[in-house]
Design a protein around this motif. Structure first.
Motif, short mmCIF file in Angstrom:
data_model
loop_
_atom_site.label_atom_id
_atom_site.label_comp_id
_atom_site.label_asym_id
_atom_site.label_seq_id
_atom_site.Cartn_x
_atom_site.Cartn_y
_atom_site.Cartn_z
N THR A 17 1.28 0.43 -8.67
CA THR A 17 -0.16 0.65 -8.50
C THR A 17 -0.95 -0.47 -9.18
O THR A 17 -0.82 -0.66 -10.40
N ARG A 64 -9.03 -4.43 -7.07
CA ARG A 64 -7.75 -4.02 -7.66
C ARG A 64 -6.83 -5.23 -7.71
O ARG A 64 -6.68 -5.95 -6.73
N ASP A 84 2.07 1.81 -3.43
CA ASP A 84 0.94 2.33 -4.21
C ASP A 84 0.76 3.82 -3.94
O ASP A 84 0.59 4.63 -4.87
N GLU A 85 0.82 4.20 -2.69
CA GLU A 85 0.66 5.61 -2.30
C GLU A 85 1.73 6.49 -2.93
O GLU A 85 1.47 7.63 -3.34
N TYR A 142 -2.99 -6.99 -9.03
CA TYR A 142 -1.61 -6.88 -9.51
C TYR A 142 -1.45 -7.84 -10.69
O TYR A 142 -2.06 -8.93 -10.71
N ARG A 197 0.83 -1.21 0.00
CA ARG A 197 0.00 0.00 0.00
C ARG A 197 0.87 1.26 0.00
O ARG A 197 0.51 2.28 -0.59
N ASP A 257 3.85 -6.80 -12.73
CA ASP A 257 4.11 -6.12 -11.46
C ASP A 257 5.11 -6.88 -10.60
O ASP A 257 5.78 -6.28 -9.75
N GLY A 281 3.26 5.88 -5.71
CA GLY A 281 3.23 5.81 -7.17
C GLY A 281 4.27 4.89 -7.77
O GLY A 281 4.55 4.98 -8.98
#
Length: 267
Positions: free
Chosen positions: A29, A39, A23-24, A41, A20, A45, A26
């Motif tokens: 994501t 969501r 993801d935050e 992956y 997370r 990824d 960038g």
């Protein structure tokens, strides 16, 4: 096929909290499935995450990693070259620390001699010196001293004393910053205009000698402060370190000889 965050976490041995966080920031994501709102992956990824893990192991910051993931190979190579230089400097610092600790261990096996600091009272003569003043950290101080050395070589004056440093203030930020002035006494004709040249007036002073590395030089400062306080002499102006033997002439720090002095007023 996509992977939910829990599945992706287990597959890649990384916490959901860290995923997370990436993801935050960038970096990584997951894609949202519009049909069910989940969501996921992707297989690609996994490669991105492995790259992130590798770059973090190389001690790159999150900001640098984000730029590297978005850049071409030439830019990434430039990041690598810069990081190699940084890590080599850090490694050398650790190597030096290890050698110092080894010497300390060996010293414990021999007779320990406590360094004493006899204080001398006198008068510093007047003189001219080429001076530079800047705010630097501990690493930058050595580079600043090199700047003085190069400037003196270019100027090629007649030297009339040992180079010295005046520590005006110490500021605290992420690291300690020194407002320091470094100087080299020179033979200088009066009336010649050069903003780098400073005139030091004759003044009463006290001084003492410190032998060895700068790690324990504070004891020399303490000796001067205590002597002046006990004698009722006010300390006037900043402390000065005069480098009789330092890294310019010898690599063994234990052989350094530094004179610490400060101007004093009348009782």
């Amino acid at each position: 096929m996509g992977y939910k965050i829990g599945e992706f976490s287990i597959m890649n041995k990384i916490s959901q909290r860290m995923l997370r966080y990436y993801d935050e920031k960038g970096l990584l994501t997951p894609k949202k499935d519009e049909a069910n709102g989940y969501r996921y992956y992707s297989a690609d990824d996994i490669q991105i995450l492995n790259t992130i893990k590798k770059l973090r192991r190389y001690h790159f910051s999150i900001e640098d990693i984000k730029l590297m993931l978005e850049s071409d190979g030439e830019v990434v190579n430039a990041f690598f070259q810069q990081k190699i230089t940084e890590l080599q400097e850090i490694a050398q610092g650790y190597a030096n620390a290890i050698e110092e600790m080894k010497r300390a261990v060996e010293a414990e096996k021999t007779i320990n001699r406590v360094q004493t600091y006899p204080v001398f009272q006198g008068t510093s003569p007047s003189f001219h010196a080429i001076c530079f003043r800047e705010t630097v950290n501990e690493d930058g101080l050595e580079l600043f001293m090199d700047h003085l050395q190069q400037s003196v070589k270019q100027m090629n004056p007649v030297l009339c004393g040992q180079h010295f440093a005046i520590f005006h203030t110490v500021q605290e930020a992420d690291t300690e910053l020194y407002d320091v002035e470094i100087c080299q006494p020179i033979d200088w004709k009066k009336g010649t205009d050069d903003s780098r040249i400073r005139f030091f007036r004759e003044s009463p002073c006290i001084s003492t000698l410190h032998r060895g590395s700068y790690d324990s030089i504070s004891y020399a400062y303490r000796a001067l402060h205590d002597w002046a306080t006990a004698g009722g002499y006010p300390i006037q102006g900043p402390f000065i370190e005069i480098y009789h033997t330092d890294g310019w002439v010898i690599s063994n720090e234990e052989a350094f000889v530094t004179e610490v002095c400060v101007s004093i007023g009348a009782k």
